[in-house]
Design a protein around this motif. Structure first.
Motif, PDB file in Angstrom:
ATOM      1  N   UNK A  31       0.832  -1.203   0.000  1.00 12.15           N
ATOM      2  CA  UNK A  31       0.000   0.000   0.000  1.00 12.15           C
ATOM      3  C   UNK A  31       0.869   1.257   0.000  1.00 12.15           C
ATOM      4  N   UNK A  32       1.922   1.243   0.817  1.00 12.43           N
ATOM      5  CA  UNK A  32       2.857   2.370   0.828  1.00 12.43           C
ATOM      6  C   UNK A  32       3.492   2.552  -0.548  1.00 12.43           C
ATOM      7  N   UNK A  33       3.914   1.449  -1.153  1.00 11.22           N
ATOM      8  CA  UNK A  33       4.535   1.527  -2.485  1.00 11.22           C
ATOM      9  C   UNK A  33       3.551   2.088  -3.505  1.00 11.22           C
ATOM     10  N   UNK A  34       2.322   1.606  -3.465  1.00  8.28           N
ATOM     11  CA  UNK A  34       1.322   2.046  -4.440  1.00  8.28           C
ATOM     12  C   UNK A  34       0.957   3.520  -4.262  1.00  8.28           C
ATOM     13  N   UNK A  35       0.925   3.983  -3.039  1.00  9.08           N
ATOM     14  CA  UNK A  35       0.510   5.361  -2.783  1.00  9.08           C
ATOM     15  C   UNK A  35       1.667   6.359  -2.766  1.00  9.08           C
ATOM     16  N   UNK A  36       2.813   5.937  -2.229  1.00 12.16           N
ATOM     17  CA  UNK A  36       3.897   6.893  -2.007  1.00 12.16           C
ATOM     18  C   UNK A  36       5.178   6.566  -2.768  1.00 12.16           C
ATOM     19  N   UNK A  37       5.257   5.372  -3.326  1.00 11.61           N
ATOM     20  CA  UNK A  37       6.460   5.015  -4.077  1.00 11.61           C
ATOM     21  C   UNK A  37       7.631   4.581  -3.215  1.00 11.61           C
ATOM     22  N   UNK A  38       7.386   4.333  -1.934  1.00 14.53           N
ATOM     23  CA  UNK A  38       8.415   3.789  -1.045  1.00 14.53           C
ATOM     24  C   UNK A  38       7.719   3.009   0.062  1.00 14.53           C
ATOM     25  N   UNK A  39       8.494   2.159   0.746  1.00 14.30           N
ATOM     26  CA  UNK A  39       7.930   1.380   1.844  1.00 14.30           C
ATOM     27  C   UNK A  39       8.966   1.252   2.960  1.00 14.30           C
ATOM     28  N   UNK A  40       8.657   0.468   3.954  1.00  9.22           N
ATOM     29  CA  UNK A  40       9.580   0.262   5.067  1.00  9.22           C
ATOM     30  C   UNK A  40      10.898  -0.318   4.590  1.00  9.22           C
ATOM     31  N   UNK A  41      10.841  -1.244   3.632  1.00  9.08           N
ATOM     32  CA  UNK A  41      12.080  -1.828   3.112  1.00  9.08           C
ATOM     33  C   UNK A  41      12.931  -0.772   2.425  1.00  9.08           C
ATOM     34  N   UNK A  42      12.312   0.109   1.663  1.00  2.00           N
ATOM     35  CA  UNK A  42      13.048   1.205   1.019  1.00  2.00           C
ATOM     36  C   UNK A  42      13.732   2.059   2.078  1.00  2.00           C
ATOM     37  N   UNK A  43      12.999   2.406   3.115  1.00  2.00           N
ATOM     38  CA  UNK A  43      13.541   3.247   4.170  1.00  2.00           C
ATOM     39  C   UNK A  43      14.744   2.579   4.831  1.00  2.00           C
ATOM     40  N   UNK A  44      14.656   1.279   5.066  1.00  2.00           N
ATOM     41  CA  UNK A  44      15.787   0.576   5.681  1.00  2.00           C
ATOM     42  C   UNK A  44      16.983   0.538   4.734  1.00  2.00           C
ATOM     43  N   UNK A  61      19.702  -6.828   7.713  1.00  2.00           N
ATOM     44  CA  UNK A  61      18.818  -7.286   8.794  1.00  2.00           C
ATOM     45  C   UNK A  61      18.762  -6.267   9.929  1.00  2.00           C
ATOM     46  N   UNK A  62      19.895  -5.685  10.291  1.00  2.00           N
ATOM     47  CA  UNK A  62      19.928  -4.698  11.374  1.00  2.00           C
ATOM     48  C   UNK A  62      19.183  -3.423  10.976  1.00  2.00           C
ATOM     49  N   UNK A  63      19.353  -2.985   9.734  1.00  2.00           N
ATOM     50  CA  UNK A  63      18.644  -1.786   9.263  1.00  2.00           C
ATOM     51  C   UNK A  63      17.145  -2.037   9.240  1.00  2.00           C
ATOM     52  N   UNK A  64      16.728  -3.210   8.778  1.00  2.00           N
ATOM     53  CA  UNK A  64      15.299  -3.525   8.766  1.00  2.00           C
ATOM     54  C   UNK A  64      14.735  -3.577  10.182  1.00  2.00           C
ATOM     55  N   UNK A  65      15.485  -4.170  11.099  1.00  2.00           N
ATOM     56  CA  UNK A  65      14.999  -4.256  12.484  1.00  2.00           C
ATOM     57  C   UNK A  65      14.839  -2.856  13.083  1.00  2.00           C
ATOM     58  N   UNK A  66      15.723  -1.937  12.744  1.00  2.00           N
ATOM     59  CA  UNK A  66      15.604  -0.567  13.221  1.00  2.00           C
ATOM     60  C   UNK A  66      14.303   0.063  12.718  1.00  2.00           C
TER      61      UNK A  66
END
Length: 97
Positions: A31-44, A61-66
């Motif tokens: 949903x984030x990707x469809x609406x904003x073009x980025x998601x939690x994975x992108x942010x990590x 893995x550490x960046x994703x956990x953060x």
């Protein structure tokens, strides 16, 4: 505004964004990707890349956990749902641009 204050404000806004995404487990990455073009994975990935640019090594893995507030596999098991055909179609359409 001086540079230090700007940096502190940007860091605080980033922490609020991360806390918001951690609290909103109902919002799926697709949903984030469809609406904003980025998601939690992108942010990590952005976080990890910026750390690397500054000579700080951090694992994916550490960046994703953060960003997720827990190990990624745990977040997926608890919160990730299968993408609907509509979500997948919207993602494919957005990716085509």
């Amino acid at each position: 505004m001086d540079d230090q204050t700007r940096i502190e404000l940007e860091a605080a806004a980033f922490r609020r964004l991360v806390a918001h995404l951690q609290a909103r487990t109902d919002v799926q990455n697709i949903d984030l990707m469809n609406l904003a073009g980025f998601c939690r994975n992108c942010l990590s990935k952005w976080y990890r890349a910026e750390a690397g640019d500054r000579g700080v090594e951090i694992s994916d893995a550490a960046a994703r956990e953060l960003i997720y507030g827990m190990p990624y596999e745990e977040w997926k098991a608890r919160h990730q749902r299968e993408a609907s055909p509509e979500q997948q179609a919207a993602f494919q359409q957005a990716s085509a641009h």
